[in-house]
Motif scaffolding. Structure first.
Motif, PDB file in Angstrom:
ATOM      1  N   LEU A 202       6.118  -8.412   4.877  1.00  0.00           N
ATOM      2  CA  LEU A 202       4.927  -7.582   4.989  1.00  0.00           C
ATOM      3  C   LEU A 202       3.750  -8.449   5.424  1.00  0.00           C
ATOM      4  N   VAL A 203       2.928  -7.919   6.316  1.00  0.00           N
ATOM      5  CA  VAL A 203       1.776  -8.668   6.814  1.00  0.00           C
ATOM      6  C   VAL A 203       0.513  -7.834   6.635  1.00  0.00           C
ATOM      7  N   GLU A 204      -0.588  -8.531   6.414  1.00  0.00           N
ATOM      8  CA  GLU A 204      -1.878  -7.872   6.228  1.00  0.00           C
ATOM      9  C   GLU A 204      -2.596  -7.734   7.569  1.00  0.00           C
ATOM     10  N   TYR A 210      -1.217  -3.768   3.764  1.00  0.00           N
ATOM     11  CA  TYR A 210      -0.018  -4.555   4.064  1.00  0.00           C
ATOM     12  C   TYR A 210       1.017  -3.653   4.712  1.00  0.00           C
ATOM     13  N   TYR A 211       1.527  -4.102   5.865  1.00  0.00           N
ATOM     14  CA  TYR A 211       2.431  -3.305   6.681  1.00  0.00           C
ATOM     15  C   TYR A 211       3.821  -3.938   6.712  1.00  0.00           C
ATOM     16  N   GLY A 230       6.577  -0.651  10.220  1.00  0.00           N
ATOM     17  CA  GLY A 230       5.220  -0.421  10.707  1.00  0.00           C
ATOM     18  C   GLY A 230       4.354   0.394   9.773  1.00  0.00           C
ATOM     19  N   MET A 231       4.917   0.924   8.689  1.00  0.00           N
ATOM     20  CA  MET A 231       4.135   1.712   7.741  1.00  0.00           C
ATOM     21  C   MET A 231       3.392   0.801   6.766  1.00  0.00           C
ATOM     22  N   PRO A 232       2.205   1.222   6.285  1.00  0.00           N
ATOM     23  CA  PRO A 232       1.546   0.498   5.207  1.00  0.00           C
ATOM     24  C   PRO A 232       2.184   0.833   3.863  1.00  0.00           C
ATOM     25  N   LEU A 233       1.966  -0.029   2.896  1.00  0.00           N
ATOM     26  CA  LEU A 233       2.593   0.152   1.589  1.00  0.00           C
ATOM     27  C   LEU A 233       2.304   1.514   0.974  1.00  0.00           C
ATOM     28  N   LEU A 250      -0.633   3.465  -9.832  1.00  0.00           N
ATOM     29  CA  LEU A 250       0.002   2.235  -9.363  1.00  0.00           C
ATOM     30  C   LEU A 250      -0.610   1.650  -8.093  1.00  0.00           C
ATOM     31  N   GLU A 251      -1.180   2.492  -7.244  1.00  0.00           N
ATOM     32  CA  GLU A 251      -1.613   2.020  -5.929  1.00  0.00           C
ATOM     33  C   GLU A 251      -2.609   0.865  -6.021  1.00  0.00           C
ATOM     34  N   LYS A 252      -3.624   0.994  -6.854  1.00  0.00           N
ATOM     35  CA  LYS A 252      -4.638  -0.055  -6.952  1.00  0.00           C
ATOM     36  C   LYS A 252      -4.027  -1.375  -7.398  1.00  0.00           C
ATOM     37  N   GLY A 253      -3.131  -1.328  -8.391  1.00  0.00           N
ATOM     38  CA  GLY A 253      -2.492  -2.554  -8.868  1.00  0.00           C
ATOM     39  C   GLY A 253      -1.608  -3.188  -7.816  1.00  0.00           C
ATOM     40  N   VAL A 254      -0.871  -2.370  -7.063  1.00  0.00           N
ATOM     41  CA  VAL A 254      -0.001  -2.898  -6.004  1.00  0.00           C
ATOM     42  C   VAL A 254      -0.832  -3.578  -4.928  1.00  0.00           C
ATOM     43  N   MET A 255      -1.915  -2.926  -4.507  1.00  0.00           N
ATOM     44  CA  MET A 255      -2.751  -3.511  -3.467  1.00  0.00           C
ATOM     45  C   MET A 255      -3.402  -4.804  -3.940  1.00  0.00           C
TER      46      MET A 255
END
Length: 393
Positions: A202-204, A210-211, A230-233, A250-255
């Motif tokens: 995954l790249v930022e 992150y994609y 090609g999708m973002p997390l 969960l989204e905020k913690g994952v990011m």
């Protein structure tokens, strides 16, 4: 006064003993204190140097050489028995991260011959459907191969050998050029044929997301790499995966994890599912069982061990997940396992229960209750579970 002197003198030895006891207790208090538990993984994601999203300054971190896996054998080393389900009544909706010792990054066992054959066959026959690298992921994919070229012969010296050109698999005799591009094969296809894990890069980008930029996702019954490339997390989890509670919990913690994680502080986590036998070999990701009223013989316990680490030079993030699947009937004789699993299933809220196919589990729950009661009747001490196993085993 004289009449008290003998009494005082008779008490003097006791006073000395009491003083010695107080001194000894004080010394013990400060020298034999319990060891402080390591800080939780969240404290290790401390923010690194300030940088603009989509940029990365190469780190000077170098992974220490890995210690060989103790007594590892291609014939005798069995898969680890992960059992990460927890007792109810509340189902924990968290990432459940733990620090990962760098030596334990890749797990191999005596199922390696099967997985190697399965993965290489699927890469050969299905190609980019299961393994490919987008242009923005090439730097990370090549760095990943460099890491595997160093790590695998250190951790599993009886299975891999580092060569001048790359790495050799001593089991199959296959040798791979990982040093001099062009490699003659997609780098993620090489990575996917070396290990038992599914592996993603995954790249930022400049938007801070992150994609998914590459991967080798070759295990049957998991998601399709080509569909998600090609999708973002967030899109992968919310729109494509439809993971319950991801957006709000969960989204905020994952990011934050992906933005903050540093090369020297990798993390790991475990997830689990109960699936029907028809989902094991089905193409595409399947959660839950198939038919209402299925018996316990049709159910399987599926768990994933996932790792996240950042590569120091490219800044790409490597995400791995190893899938372990076992028939439910094979694990119910393990102490505490059936009762804990039944409690965990009942702890799902309605949204999670729908996602995981709870409506098909009635006969399975009766079976788990029966097995748990048998264990209790045979003397299972519920107060000593922590002495038998530690999470996530």
């Amino acid at each position: 006064m004289d009449k008290f002197l003998p009494l005082v003198m008779s008490m003097w030895p006791f006073a000395i003993a009491l003083a010695c006891l107080l001194v000894w207790s004080t010394i013990r208090r400060f020298t034999l204190r319990p060891k402080i538990s390591p800080k939780p993984p969240s404290s290790q994601w401390k923010k690194g140097p300030d940088r603009q999203p989509g940029t990365w300054t190469p780190s000077t971190y170098t992974r220490p050489p890995a210690e060989p896996y103790p007594d590892w054998s291609l014939q005798d080393t069995k898969p680890l028995l992960y059992r990460p389900h927890k007792w109810g009544p509340k189902y924990p909706i968290t990432m459940g991260l733990r620090a990962m010792p760098m030596d334990e990054w890749v797990e191999l066992d005596n199922r390696y011959p099967y997985f190697h054959d399965e993965r290489t066959t699927r890469i050969r026959e299905m190609g980019i459907t299961v393994s490919q690298t987008a242009p923005e992921g090439l730097a990370g994919a090549h760095e990943l191969l460099d890491e595997l070229r160093e790590y695998l012969p250190q951790r599993y010296p009886s299975l891999f050998r580092k060569t001048a050109e790359g790495i050799e698999n001593l089991f199959t005799g296959d040798a791979f050029n990982t040093v001099d591009p062009p490699l003659g094969q997609d780098p993620m296809q090489i990575a996917g044929s070396l290990v038992q894990e599914d592996v993603c890069i995954l790249v930022e980008r400049a938007d801070g997301q992150y994609y998914l930029a590459g991967g080798a996702v070759c295990t049957r019954g998991v998601w399709c790499l080509q569909e998600r490339l090609g999708m973002p997390l967030s899109q992968i989890h919310i729109e494509y995966g439809k993971v319950p509670h991801f957006k709000e919990k969960l989204e905020k913690g994952v990011m934050n994890l992906f933005r903050r994680i540093q090369p020297e502080n990798p993390v790991q986590r475990n997830t689990w599912y109960v699936i029907g036998e028809d989902a094991i070999n089905r193409e595409g990701f399947t959660v839950g069982a198939g038919q209402v009223g299925m018996s316990e013989d049709n159910f399987f316990y599926k768990t994933e061990r996932q790792t996240v680490r950042r590569l120091p030079l490219s800044g790409a993030v490597v995400f791995t997940f190893r899938t372990y699947t076992v028939p439910i009937t094979d694990m119910v004789d393990e102490p505490y396992a059936p009762g804990r699993l039944a409690s965990a299933i009942r702890s799902w809220d309605p949204e999670m229960a729908k996602y995981k196919g709870r409506e098909t589990f009635d006969k399975l729950l009766d079976f788990l209750d029966e097995k748990h009661n048998e264990q209790v009747d045979h003397g299972l001490d519920m107060s000593k579970e922590d002495e038998v196993h530690k999470y996530p085993y």
